[in-house]
Design an enzyme around this catalytic site. Structure first.
Site, mmCIF file in Angstrom:
data_model
loop_
_atom_site.group_PDB
_atom_site.id
_atom_site.type_symbol
_atom_site.label_atom_id
_atom_site.label_comp_id
_atom_site.label_asym_id
_atom_site.label_seq_id
_atom_site.Cartn_x
_atom_site.Cartn_y
_atom_site.Cartn_z
ATOM 1 N N HIS A 7 0.819 -1.214 0.000
ATOM 2 C CA HIS A 7 0.000 0.000 0.000
ATOM 3 C C HIS A 7 0.853 1.264 0.000
ATOM 4 O O HIS A 7 1.628 1.509 0.935
ATOM 5 C CB HIS A 7 -0.891 -0.027 1.247
ATOM 6 C CG HIS A 7 -1.875 1.070 1.334
ATOM 7 N ND1 HIS A 7 -1.986 1.883 2.438
ATOM 8 C CD2 HIS A 7 -2.832 1.474 0.463
ATOM 9 C CE1 HIS A 7 -2.959 2.752 2.251
ATOM 10 N NE2 HIS A 7 -3.493 2.520 1.056
ATOM 11 N N ARG A 8 0.741 2.032 -1.081
ATOM 12 C CA ARG A 8 1.570 3.230 -1.276
ATOM 13 C C ARG A 8 3.058 2.872 -1.169
ATOM 14 O O ARG A 8 3.877 3.644 -0.675
ATOM 15 C CB ARG A 8 1.214 4.329 -0.265
ATOM 16 C CG ARG A 8 -0.272 4.683 -0.244
ATOM 17 C CD ARG A 8 -0.585 5.738 0.789
ATOM 18 N NE ARG A 8 -2.016 5.772 1.097
ATOM 19 C CZ ARG A 8 -2.568 6.467 2.080
ATOM 20 N NH1 ARG A 8 -1.803 7.219 2.854
ATOM 21 N NH2 ARG A 8 -3.872 6.423 2.303
ATOM 22 N N GLU A 34 0.652 -0.622 -4.676
ATOM 23 C CA GLU A 34 -0.520 0.235 -4.843
ATOM 24 C C GLU A 34 -0.036 1.666 -4.745
ATOM 25 O O GLU A 34 0.827 1.982 -3.915
ATOM 26 C CB GLU A 34 -1.554 -0.067 -3.753
ATOM 27 C CG GLU A 34 -2.877 0.681 -3.889
ATOM 28 C CD GLU A 34 -2.902 2.024 -3.171
ATOM 29 O OE1 GLU A 34 -3.891 2.772 -3.328
ATOM 30 O OE2 GLU A 34 -1.919 2.350 -2.448
ATOM 31 N N ASP A 36 -1.191 6.121 -5.740
ATOM 32 C CA ASP A 36 -2.261 7.078 -6.015
ATOM 33 C C ASP A 36 -1.776 8.098 -7.035
ATOM 34 O O ASP A 36 -0.638 8.558 -6.964
ATOM 35 C CB ASP A 36 -2.656 7.817 -4.735
ATOM 36 C CG ASP A 36 -2.923 6.869 -3.586
ATOM 37 O OD1 ASP A 36 -4.045 6.368 -3.498
ATOM 38 O OD2 ASP A 36 -1.986 6.625 -2.781
ATOM 39 N N HIS A 49 -0.944 10.844 -2.534
ATOM 40 C CA HIS A 49 -2.262 10.453 -2.037
ATOM 41 C C HIS A 49 -3.188 11.637 -1.786
ATOM 42 O O HIS A 49 -4.311 11.683 -2.293
ATOM 43 C CB HIS A 49 -2.124 9.645 -0.750
ATOM 44 C CG HIS A 49 -3.439 9.241 -0.159
ATOM 45 N ND1 HIS A 49 -4.117 10.027 0.757
ATOM 46 C CD2 HIS A 49 -4.215 8.154 -0.367
ATOM 47 C CE1 HIS A 49 -5.245 9.438 1.087
ATOM 48 N NE2 HIS A 49 -5.338 8.303 0.416
ATOM 49 N N GLU A 108 -4.648 3.905 -7.989
ATOM 50 C CA GLU A 108 -5.874 4.542 -7.508
ATOM 51 C C GLU A 108 -5.964 5.942 -8.079
ATOM 52 O O GLU A 108 -5.071 6.778 -7.871
ATOM 53 C CB GLU A 108 -5.914 4.607 -5.979
ATOM 54 C CG GLU A 108 -7.191 5.270 -5.488
ATOM 55 C CD GLU A 108 -7.296 5.418 -3.986
ATOM 56 O OE1 GLU A 108 -8.102 6.257 -3.530
ATOM 57 O OE2 GLU A 108 -6.569 4.700 -3.274
ATOM 58 N N LYS A 110 -7.256 9.479 -7.886
ATOM 59 C CA LYS A 110 -7.759 10.351 -6.825
ATOM 60 C C LYS A 110 -8.692 11.409 -7.420
ATOM 61 O O LYS A 110 -8.389 12.597 -7.460
ATOM 62 C CB LYS A 110 -6.594 11.003 -6.087
ATOM 63 C CG LYS A 110 -5.634 10.020 -5.448
ATOM 64 C CD LYS A 110 -6.309 9.158 -4.392
ATOM 65 C CE LYS A 110 -6.676 9.980 -3.183
ATOM 66 N NZ LYS A 110 -7.225 9.123 -2.084
ATOM 67 N N ASP A 228 0.308 -2.004 4.413
ATOM 68 C CA ASP A 228 1.433 -1.094 4.607
ATOM 69 C C ASP A 228 2.711 -1.843 4.953
ATOM 70 O O ASP A 228 3.799 -1.266 4.929
ATOM 71 C CB ASP A 228 1.135 -0.120 5.753
ATOM 72 C CG ASP A 228 0.055 0.889 5.430
ATOM 73 O OD1 ASP A 228 -0.141 1.194 4.244
ATOM 74 O OD2 ASP A 228 -0.597 1.380 6.377
#
Length: 247
Positions: A7-8, A34, A36, A49, A108, A110, A228
């Site tokens: 995640h990120r 992942e 954003d 993000h 993702e 945004k 994470d």
């Protein structure tokens, strides 16, 4: 085997959405990352993000109001004290790195709060330029945005993000031509996950950071998790596989 998305990047151990976080995710053994994306003032796809730079950098202002050069000049907040030079990356920089490995990439969009004209078109164009159609998944809380992605590039998978309980999510997913759902972990019981997968829809909950939750999802064969802490997830997955095989 449950797939692990960082995640990120490895956001639990490195500054989120930086190349250093993505490098660490690969080093930890994650299957994918992942990230954003938003648009800079001059139309560059950037990886960040929040709609503002206030939290993750030492600057102030909205992403949409700053040029790419201005965004890259900002010092990223490094609470992990990595000692590495950190900046807001362009999506193209990430793609150049992805071309050198086999990691999956969940993008993702945004677009739930800020309207970024043509962001979907720009993202699709870049994916095709780097031939990443089979390795990218589009997700967003703005489901109109991922539907637009599907219209532009039906060969690229889409998955709606959502944070509330949804009735029969597999029905909704199929109605928008999504092959997966990305629900908030706390809203998704095991039976919903299993029922969704039984209807041919992949399930990738976010954000799975506790080892006990990882083990639970690995045990039921959840399609993927978004975490994470990819290093912990990889260790827990290995332990669960060994346990299942009787080793």
């Amino acid at each position: 085997m449950t797939v692990i998305f960082a995640h990120r990047g490895s956001a639990g151990t490195r500054p989120e959405n930086t190349m250093e976080a993505f490098f660490e995710a690969e080093k930890a053994g994650a299957d994918g990352i992942e990230l954003d994306i938003q648009l800079s003032k001059d139309g560059e796809l950037v990886v960040i993000h929040d709609e503002t730079v206030n939290r993750t950098t030492k600057g102030k202002g909205y992403v949409k109001d700053l040029t790419f050069a201005e965004l890259q000049s900002l010092d990223v907040v490094d609470r992990f004290e990595t000692g590495k030079p950190l900046s807001i990356p362009a999506l193209e920089e990430v793609f150049e790195w992805l071309a050198q490995n086999q990691l999956l990439c969940n993008i993702e969009l945004k677009t739930a709060k800020v309207d970024y004209p043509l962001i979907e078109e720009k993202a699709v164009s870049l994916i095709r330029a780097y031939h990443l159609e089979e390795r990218v998944i589009f997700s967003s809380f703005n489901h109109y945005s991922i539907i637009q992605c599907y219209r532009l590039a039906p060969e690229v998978e889409i998955a709606p993000l959502y944070s509330e309980v949804m009735f029969m999510p597999w029905v909704y997913a199929k109605s928008i031509r999504a092959k997966a759902i990305h629900p908030r972990l706390l809203t998704t019981a095991d039976w919903i996950i299993c029922a969704t997968m039984n209807h041919g829809i992949a399930v990738r909950p976010y954000t799975v950071n506790k080892a006990k939750d990882m083990r639970r999802l690995f045990k039921i064969g959840c399609t993927a998790i978004i975490t994470d802490f990819p290093e912990i997830a990889v260790q827990e997955r290995k332990a669960e596989r060994e346990k299942a095989s009787g080793q």
